[in-house]
Design an enzyme around this catalytic site. Structure first.
Site, PDB file in Angstrom:
ATOM      1  N   TYR A  24       0.865  -1.179   0.000  1.00  0.00           N
ATOM      2  CA  TYR A  24       0.000   0.000   0.000  1.00  0.00           C
ATOM      3  C   TYR A  24       0.900   1.227   0.000  1.00  0.00           C
ATOM      4  O   TYR A  24       1.572   1.507   0.980  1.00  0.00           O
ATOM      5  CB  TYR A  24      -0.898   0.037   1.241  1.00  0.00           C
ATOM      6  CG  TYR A  24      -1.921  -1.067   1.342  1.00  0.00           C
ATOM      7  CD1 TYR A  24      -2.271  -1.843   0.247  1.00  0.00           C
ATOM      8  CD2 TYR A  24      -2.549  -1.335   2.556  1.00  0.00           C
ATOM      9  CE1 TYR A  24      -3.214  -2.851   0.357  1.00  0.00           C
ATOM     10  CE2 TYR A  24      -3.498  -2.328   2.671  1.00  0.00           C
ATOM     11  CZ  TYR A  24      -3.829  -3.089   1.578  1.00  0.00           C
ATOM     12  OH  TYR A  24      -4.766  -4.089   1.696  1.00  0.00           O
ATOM     13  N   PHE A  37     -13.095  -4.957   1.212  1.00  0.00           N
ATOM     14  CA  PHE A  37     -14.162  -4.168   0.586  1.00  0.00           C
ATOM     15  C   PHE A  37     -15.506  -4.416   1.278  1.00  0.00           C
ATOM     16  O   PHE A  37     -16.520  -4.653   0.617  1.00  0.00           O
ATOM     17  CB  PHE A  37     -14.276  -4.466  -0.906  1.00  0.00           C
ATOM     18  CG  PHE A  37     -13.090  -4.047  -1.726  1.00  0.00           C
ATOM     19  CD1 PHE A  37     -12.189  -3.098  -1.256  1.00  0.00           C
ATOM     20  CD2 PHE A  37     -12.865  -4.586  -2.982  1.00  0.00           C
ATOM     21  CE1 PHE A  37     -11.087  -2.709  -2.003  1.00  0.00           C
ATOM     22  CE2 PHE A  37     -11.763  -4.203  -3.751  1.00  0.00           C
ATOM     23  CZ  PHE A  37     -10.876  -3.265  -3.262  1.00  0.00           C
ATOM     24  N   PRO A  38     -15.535  -4.382   2.622  1.00  0.00           N
ATOM     25  CA  PRO A  38     -16.804  -4.633   3.325  1.00  0.00           C
ATOM     26  C   PRO A  38     -17.859  -3.575   3.030  1.00  0.00           C
ATOM     27  O   PRO A  38     -19.051  -3.825   3.189  1.00  0.00           O
ATOM     28  CB  PRO A  38     -16.405  -4.603   4.804  1.00  0.00           C
ATOM     29  CG  PRO A  38     -15.182  -3.746   4.852  1.00  0.00           C
ATOM     30  CD  PRO A  38     -14.448  -4.043   3.567  1.00  0.00           C
ATOM     31  N   GLY A  63     -17.834  -2.012  -0.051  1.00  0.00           N
ATOM     32  CA  GLY A  63     -17.868  -1.874  -1.496  1.00  0.00           C
ATOM     33  C   GLY A  63     -16.548  -1.509  -2.132  1.00  0.00           C
ATOM     34  O   GLY A  63     -16.387  -1.578  -3.342  1.00  0.00           O
ATOM     35  N   GLY A  64     -15.580  -1.058  -1.342  1.00  0.00           N
ATOM     36  CA  GLY A  64     -14.268  -0.749  -1.892  1.00  0.00           C
ATOM     37  C   GLY A  64     -14.256   0.562  -2.654  1.00  0.00           C
ATOM     38  O   GLY A  64     -14.773   1.578  -2.202  1.00  0.00           O
ATOM     39  N   PRO A 118     -18.364   2.495  -3.527  1.00  0.00           N
ATOM     40  CA  PRO A 118     -19.118   2.254  -2.287  1.00  0.00           C
ATOM     41  C   PRO A 118     -20.478   1.615  -2.528  1.00  0.00           C
ATOM     42  O   PRO A 118     -21.125   1.861  -3.564  1.00  0.00           O
ATOM     43  CB  PRO A 118     -19.260   3.656  -1.688  1.00  0.00           C
ATOM     44  CG  PRO A 118     -18.108   4.422  -2.262  1.00  0.00           C
ATOM     45  CD  PRO A 118     -17.908   3.875  -3.651  1.00  0.00           C
ATOM     46  N   LEU A 119     -20.882   0.763  -1.588  1.00  0.00           N
ATOM     47  CA  LEU A 119     -22.188   0.122  -1.684  1.00  0.00           C
ATOM     48  C   LEU A 119     -23.282   1.177  -1.819  1.00  0.00           C
ATOM     49  O   LEU A 119     -23.336   2.133  -1.052  1.00  0.00           O
ATOM     50  CB  LEU A 119     -22.457  -0.708  -0.430  1.00  0.00           C
ATOM     51  CG  LEU A 119     -21.624  -1.967  -0.209  1.00  0.00           C
ATOM     52  CD1 LEU A 119     -21.958  -2.572   1.145  1.00  0.00           C
ATOM     53  CD2 LEU A 119     -21.882  -2.988  -1.312  1.00  0.00           C
TER      54      LEU A 119
END
Length: 289
Positions: free
Chosen positions: A62, A212-213, A215-216, A219-220
């Site tokens: 990262y 990605f809880p 959505g990463g 976003p969701l």
């Protein structure tokens, strides 16, 4: 799915709270280069630990190197209860592309890079990230890179081994070779391909850590999620995290953010109990996605 989830789970031989923090977003755009405001990034890390976070997920690819250096600058010497989990198996080129780094030399160098940049003598958990496809899990043998990682564990540089971006077949192959502390795959309200694997791991006490809880990079977004959140007077992201915490007791959630405000909203999800009717609505999102 229980609405009174366990608050902790085992990660290697450490007990951690099930709501942690993922450091990926502390790097620059595209997880490449430094952030615009280095001190703001360090402030988020300090706020996470002050807010009770004891599980931080990172990697030396990262940035590269940026997030690990920020973690060391903000938190070292680390509180005794904080568990830092990193991952190896990928590298970045000069344009920021994600490339496999599976050779013995690359894996060994990655462990030493993580140790140096985090300021540690041993890494608590190292996830081997499979890179047979950049876009998701793809079949391929992990025997050779796992053997390298097992050797580094025998040297005392790594305490526990996890897996990332893997198939159920690869998980079973790995478990025949080494004890697996956790599996880290793409999973959330919408992306539920690992439902069966989560149950299999839970039965054996192994942590499952969805990346990605929320959505990463995209976003969701769901009218159903927004409606449930409004009804519960919570943010959609907090509801998405609470759903994961109630999905299975072995799920450890590591939402990332570069904002202290969003961090606090995410941490509030730990005390958000979703009623059964809300869970039923949220479960239907994946079916129509």
């Amino acid at each position: 799915m229980s609405n009174t989830p366990h608050t902790t789970w085992q990660l290697g031989d450490r007990t951690v709270k099930r709501l942690g923090y993922g450091a990926m977003q502390l790097a620059g755009p595209g997880v490449f280069g430094p952030p615009k405001d280095l001190e703001a990034a360090r402030t988020v890390l300090r706020a996470a630990v002050a807010g009770g976070v004891d599980h931080i997920d990172t990697s030396d690819f990262y940035g590269p190197h940026i997030t690990n250096q920020l973690i060391r600058e903000a938190l070292h010497p680390y509180p005794a209860n904080v568990t830092i989990v990193t991952k190896i198996g990928a590298r970045r080129d000069s344009q920021g592309n994600w490339l496999p780094a599976f050779s013995r030399e690359e894996l060994t160098q990655a462990v030493h890079d993580n140790l140096r940049n985090l300021g540690l003598e041993a890494l608590e958990v190292v996830n081997l990230r499979a890179m047979f496809s950049v876009h998701g899990p793809a079949e391929g043998s992990l025997e050779e890179p796992l053997a390298v990682l097992a050797g580094l564990r025998e040297q005392g540089l790594v305490r526990h081994i996890g897996l990332s971006n893997v198939t159920a077949t690869q998980v079973r192959e790995a478990r025949r070779m080494v004890p697996v502390a956790c599996v880290q795959n793409h999973y959330n309200l919408v992306h539920r391909g690992d439902d069966a694997l989560i149950e299999e791991l839970a039965a054996d006490g192994i942590a499952y850590v969805p990346f990605f809880p929320l959505g990463g990079f995209s976003p969701l977004q769901s009218d159903t999620l927004s409606a449930v959140a409004a009804r519960l007077d919570a943010t959609p992201m907090a509801v998405a995290i609470a759903w994961l915490l109630q999905r299975s007791p072995n799920i450890l959630v590591i939402p990332g953010t570069s904002s202290v405000t969003h961090l606090r909203q995410n941490l509030a999800a730990a005390s958000l109990a979703l009623p059964a009717d809300a869970v039923a609505e949220l479960d239907r999102i994946a079916a129509i996605a």
